[in-house]
Design a protein around this motif. Structure first.
Motif, PDB file in Angstrom:
ATOM      1  N   TYR A 149       0.828  -1.207   0.000  1.00  0.00           N
ATOM      2  CA  TYR A 149       0.000   0.000   0.000  1.00  0.00           C
ATOM      3  C   TYR A 149       0.865   1.261   0.000  1.00  0.00           C
ATOM      4  N   ALA A 153       0.944   1.312  -4.033  1.00  0.00           N
ATOM      5  CA  ALA A 153      -0.429   1.706  -4.360  1.00  0.00           C
ATOM      6  C   ALA A 153      -0.667   3.208  -4.263  1.00  0.00           C
ATOM      7  N   VAL A 154      -0.125   3.854  -3.231  1.00  0.00           N
ATOM      8  CA  VAL A 154      -0.421   5.278  -3.062  1.00  0.00           C
ATOM      9  C   VAL A 154       0.209   6.124  -4.171  1.00  0.00           C
ATOM     10  N   SER A 262      -6.107   4.359  -5.025  1.00  0.00           N
ATOM     11  CA  SER A 262      -5.074   3.664  -4.257  1.00  0.00           C
ATOM     12  C   SER A 262      -5.709   2.784  -3.184  1.00  0.00           C
TER      13      SER A 262
END
Length: 421
Positions: A149, A153-154, A262
């Protein structure tokens, strides 16, 4: 279930940090009191709308259920601080499309709507795929472990939307930090320090300062076809956008424009890892990607709720909602409604039909949903094509927020297809 405890949970941010408890709570409400009058201590009372059909019904009447004056639940202290800030400044600090109704909403949404239609998103396909390839490459250059994450993802949707706004890459981390503080004002590790409600106000001021400078810069130059320039030079009713409305436009794109995606990416991978047979099924059958992404959005439901205020009395599910009363549209609950989704807690890649409403419903449905879908399809296609396997590497954590969010950490282990060969 103790009603006082239920009311406290439905008004809280903490409910969404424990997925099992959240599902159990909403399941009980859907079965026993699906339109629940919630009267939690230190909070204005509201109707919790937990059923899929009811969320849609409210969305069909935007003239009855309006976004102003409040879009998210606030406790009494936050409401007091908001009122003081409004009085001191002569108005709201931020006014985006999600705060608008009626003609205003249509006009402001229309300014950039063409940018997010399927034809325009198709023209961004090369950029989206390049960003996906870059992030998967960065992931595979690690030692087979990462916090998916926070490490991957962010950054992916952030780089896409900031690229559209021509925001320097050197500022991306700063704006990501502001977004997390803005959308998780109660999470112990993400929130801005300060008294109740003031932390979020301080973040809003920083957003305003940053994008105020960006706006002034873009307005000092001739208009181009870029998104940031289009907003700076846009007009409504023949007049340039006001300072607050123009800056707010940048703010909504810079926050909702990436955080929802995200959050959905993190959730999507989490449930693939929790369901290894489905992971392998998708890896072997990439034609499933479109329906798989819809299921990822359903499980993520990154926007946890929006508030609507009734402008007149309205009958819903045999109860009378009075003019002036607030409703919280619980999207996460609606997306697991047993009357709409068979075996709703099962993560099913080929679920069809999938009537998920993670993007909302009606006139306020998410403007960027086509970009979100294209981004998710591109990333997971790249990730699964270039990895042999992925698995959890510890327990993930979820953000404590009832606004917008999902996972806070997602530790994973993996091997690239090359390494495995």
């Amino acid at each position: 279930m103790n009603i006082a405890e239920l009311d406290q949970a439905l008004a809280s941010h903490e409910l969404f940090s424990n997925i099992e408890n959240m599902h159990a709570t909403f399941q009980w409400v859907r079965r026993n009191d699906p339109l629940h009058w919630t009267d939690a201590p230190d909070h204005p009372p509201f109707w919790a709308v937990t059923k899929h059909a009811d969320v849609i019904e409210v969305g069909k009447h935007p003239d009855v259920f309006v976004a102003e004056p409040k879009t998210f639940l606030l406790n009494d202290e936050e409401s007091r601080i908001r009122a003081e800030e409004t009085a001191a400044t002569g108005g709201k600090m931020v006014r985006t499309m999600i705060h608008m109704d009626g003609t205003d909403h249509r006009k402001y949404r229309g300014l950039t709507q063409a940018w997010f239609m399927p034809a325009s998103i198709k023209r961004l396909d090369a950029v989206i795929r390049e960003r996906a390839s870059d992030l998967v490459t960065q992931m595979l250059e690690r030692d087979g472990r990462c916090d998916f994450y926070n490490d991957i993802a962010v950054w992916y949707p952030l780089r896409i939307i900031m690229g559209l706004l021509n925001v320097p890459e050197s500022d991306h981390a700063y704006l990501l930090h502001l977004t997390q503080q803005f959308l998780a004002p109660k999470d112990e590790t993400l929130r801005r320090e300060g008294s109740e409600g003031q932390g979020k106000g301080a973040v809003a001021k920083e957003y305003f300062a940053y994008f105020g400078k960006l706006l002034a810069d873009r307005r000092s130059r001739p208009q181009t076809e870029d998104l940031d320039s289009s907003i700076a030079h846009a007009q409504v009713d023949g007049q340039p956008l006001g300072l607050m409305e123009a800056v707010s436009y940048y703010v909504i794109l810079a926050t909702a424009g990436h955080d929802t995606t995200s959050s959905s990416m993190g959730s999507g991978l989490y449930y693939l890892l929790r369901n290894p047979a489905e992971q392998e099924r998708l890896r072997a059958g990439p034609e499933l990607m479109p329906t798989a992404v819809e299921e990822m959005f359903r499980f993520a439901s990154p926007v946890k709720h929006f508030v609507r205020t009734a402008t007149q009395d309205f009958e819903l599910r045999g109860k009378t909602i009075r003019a002036g009363q607030e409703l919280a549209l619980m999207y996460h609950s609606a997306n697991f409604d047993e009357e709409v989704f068979e075996d709703p807690l099962r993560f099913k890649l080929d679920r069809s039909p999938n009537r998920q409403i993670a993007f909302g419903y009606g006139v306020h449905a998410c403007l960027g949903q086509n970009l979100a879908r294209a981004s998710m399809r591109a990333f997971f296609s790249e990730l699964l094509a270039r990895t042999e396997w992925l698995e959890l590497d510890g327990e993930p954590n979820f953000i404590s927020t009832n606004q917008v969010g999902g996972l806070k950490t997602l530790p994973v282990r993996y091997a690239s297809a090359r390494m495995a060969a």
